[in-house]
Design a protein around this motif. Structure first.
Motif, PDB file in Angstrom:
ATOM      1  N   LYS A   8     -11.487   1.426  -6.558  1.00  0.00           N
ATOM      2  CA  LYS A   8     -11.483   2.820  -6.120  1.00  0.00           C
ATOM      3  C   LYS A   8     -10.936   3.754  -7.198  1.00  0.00           C
ATOM      4  O   LYS A   8     -11.379   4.911  -7.320  1.00  0.00           O
ATOM      5  N   TYR A   9      -9.980   3.262  -8.004  1.00  0.00           N
ATOM      6  CA  TYR A   9      -9.344   4.098  -9.037  1.00  0.00           C
ATOM      7  C   TYR A   9      -9.389   3.368 -10.385  1.00  0.00           C
ATOM      8  O   TYR A   9      -8.351   2.998 -10.955  1.00  0.00           O
TER       9      TYR A   9
ATOM     10  N   LEU B 152       0.038   6.801  -6.875  1.00  0.00           N
ATOM     11  CA  LEU B 152      -1.258   7.412  -7.177  1.00  0.00           C
ATOM     12  C   LEU B 152      -1.180   8.926  -7.306  1.00  0.00           C
ATOM     13  O   LEU B 152      -2.104   9.552  -7.847  1.00  0.00           O
TER      14      LEU B 152
ATOM     15  N   VAL C 108      -5.814   2.291 -12.052  1.00  0.00           N
ATOM     16  CA  VAL C 108      -5.263   1.018 -11.585  1.00  0.00           C
ATOM     17  C   VAL C 108      -5.838  -0.159 -12.373  1.00  0.00           C
ATOM     18  O   VAL C 108      -7.062  -0.256 -12.568  1.00  0.00           O
TER      19      VAL C 108
ATOM     20  N   ASN D 270      -9.167  -3.866  -4.479  1.00  0.00           N
ATOM     21  CA  ASN D 270      -9.771  -2.689  -3.843  1.00  0.00           C
ATOM     22  C   ASN D 270      -9.258  -1.401  -4.478  1.00  0.00           C
ATOM     23  O   ASN D 270     -10.035  -0.448  -4.667  1.00  0.00           O
ATOM     24  N   TYR D 271      -7.977  -1.361  -4.805  1.00  0.00           N
ATOM     25  CA  TYR D 271      -7.434  -0.177  -5.478  1.00  0.00           C
ATOM     26  C   TYR D 271      -8.041  -0.015  -6.870  1.00  0.00           C
ATOM     27  O   TYR D 271      -8.348   1.104  -7.308  1.00  0.00           O
ATOM     28  N   GLU D 272      -8.216  -1.127  -7.568  1.00  0.00           N
ATOM     29  CA  GLU D 272      -8.799  -1.049  -8.912  1.00  0.00           C
ATOM     30  C   GLU D 272     -10.233  -0.533  -8.857  1.00  0.00           C
ATOM     31  O   GLU D 272     -10.654   0.267  -9.709  1.00  0.00           O
TER      32      GLU D 272
ATOM     33  N   GLU E  23       0.819  -1.209   0.000  1.00  0.00           N
ATOM     34  CA  GLU E  23       0.000   0.000   0.000  1.00  0.00           C
ATOM     35  C   GLU E  23       0.858   1.265   0.000  1.00  0.00           C
ATOM     36  O   GLU E  23       0.513   2.251  -0.657  1.00  0.00           O
TER      37      GLU E  23
ATOM     38  N   ILE F  53       1.921   1.709  -3.659  1.00  0.00           N
ATOM     39  CA  ILE F  53       0.839   2.122  -4.558  1.00  0.00           C
ATOM     40  C   ILE F  53       0.386   3.543  -4.256  1.00  0.00           C
ATOM     41  O   ILE F  53       0.146   4.340  -5.172  1.00  0.00           O
ATOM     42  N   GLU F  54       0.286   3.884  -2.971  1.00  0.00           N
ATOM     43  CA  GLU F  54      -0.105   5.245  -2.608  1.00  0.00           C
ATOM     44  C   GLU F  54       0.875   6.272  -3.163  1.00  0.00           C
ATOM     45  O   GLU F  54       0.478   7.362  -3.592  1.00  0.00           O
TER      46      GLU F  54
END
Length: 333
Positions: free
Chosen positions: A54-55, A25, A59, A50-52, A18, A21-22
């Motif tokens: 959300k974004y 972003l 992502v 979850n990232y995909e 995380e 990835i953060e």
């Protein structure tokens, strides 16, 4: 338009991915982040999904059977749409300030390769160590290999410092081996012959995390995976007839890379102190002698690779001394 495709190969990375990835972003709509879940057994795949969700415009997630770091890069290459392609390991991250400066400039850059600095970040309280390339490349100016300066002993082309244009990678026959460590040397070396222009930004962009016990640069892992380094060294050193490369400084750099890989392939093999290790490095040298005799002759008897390959107790002493010196200079574990 996506200016950069970031590929993040992940295997059981739930504890640290995380942060990685953060940090990526920050690029928002200018980048795509391709997360490769390489057969993880923990929550890596769930976190990625979850990232995909959300974004969705930034992502992408690929779930695949475990194939290793190189297979993760292969998978990312197949779907990447960005102008440039950058690999970021899941336990590393990028510096926000440097990243924002890169994003501000990248719209006007069209060079085949972008080079930036990287930073060793340690877990044991040691001060960060910056690998800077301002002595090698002119800052913020497109240049050719022939305009390069002199490389220091601690400076080598690396996955952390180099970001190739995707179109260059597409014509460079990149197909990294499965379940093989140190394959990043192949990823860096193969496209060099198709790279005509370089753009250097004096930014401490990439943060290379050092300290996890299972990292491939830890001594125990080096001994365990020495045959991986030998395989990569063979593949790199047998790939090109360097005498056919017209650019003198590029030819010299590629030979330097081969000498480096032959050196570490030999040292890694000899660290175990076993007969199998001695046999392994001799097979490496035999392969290059047979398949790339011009390169072999250029390394014998004056290169550091040759000196660490000397037989017997004396040669092994030189190899181990060289390993200790490299560790002291670069502090890679």
């Amino acid at each position: 338009m996506k200016y950069i495709s970031f590929v993040v190969p992940c295997y059981n990375s739930e504890e640290y991915m995380e942060k990685c990835i953060e940090s990526l972003l920050v690029g928002a709509d200018f980048v795509e982040i391709i997360i490769i879940d390489d057969g993880s057994k923990d929550r890596t795949g769930e976190i990625a999904d979850n990232y995909e969700k959300k974004y969705p415009d930034t992502v992408k997630v690929i779930h695949q059977e475990n194939g290793g770091h190189g297979e993760g890069i292969n998978a990312g290459l197949k779907v990447a749409t960005g102008k440039y392609f950058k690999v970021v390991d899941s336990d590393d991250w990028v510096d926000k300030e440097a990243y924002l400066k890169l994003l501000k400039s990248i719209k006007t850059i069209d060079s085949d390769l972008i080079v930036m600095n990287y930073v060793y970040s340690y877990t044991d309280g040691r001060k960060d160590q910056v690998i800077n390339f301002s002595n090698v490349f002119k800052e913020n100016k497109e240049m050719t290999w022939e305009e390069m300066g002199r490389w220091k002993v601690t400076q080598y082309p690396s996955l952390h410092s180099m970001m190739y244009k995707k179109s260059v990678l597409d014509v460079s026959d990149i197909d990294l081996p499965k379940h093989v460590f140190y394959e990043d040397n192949l990823f860096i070396y193969l496209p060099m012959v198709n790279t005509k222009t370089i753009y250097y930004m004096n930014l401490d962009f990439y943060r290379y995390f050092i300290g996890r016990p299972d990292q491939s640069v830890q001594t125990a892992q080096i001994v365990k995976r020495s045959h991986h380094q030998v395989l990569v060294s063979k593949t790199v050193c047998n790939k090109y007839d360097l005498s056919l490369i017209k650019e003198k400084k590029l030819r010299k750099l590629m030979r330097r890379e081969c000498v480096f890989l032959m050196t570490i392939g030999t040292i890694f093999s000899r660290l175990s102190g076993t007969l199998e290790g001695e046999k392994q490095y001799k097979e490496l040298w035999g392969s290059v002698k047979e398949n790339n005799p011009k390169l072999y002759k250029s390394m014998v008897p004056f290169s550091k690779a040759y000196w660490v390959s000397l037989p017997g107790v004396f040669g092994r002493f030189i190899a181990l001394t060289g390993f200790k010196l490299a560790h002291k200079l670069v502090k890679f574990n």
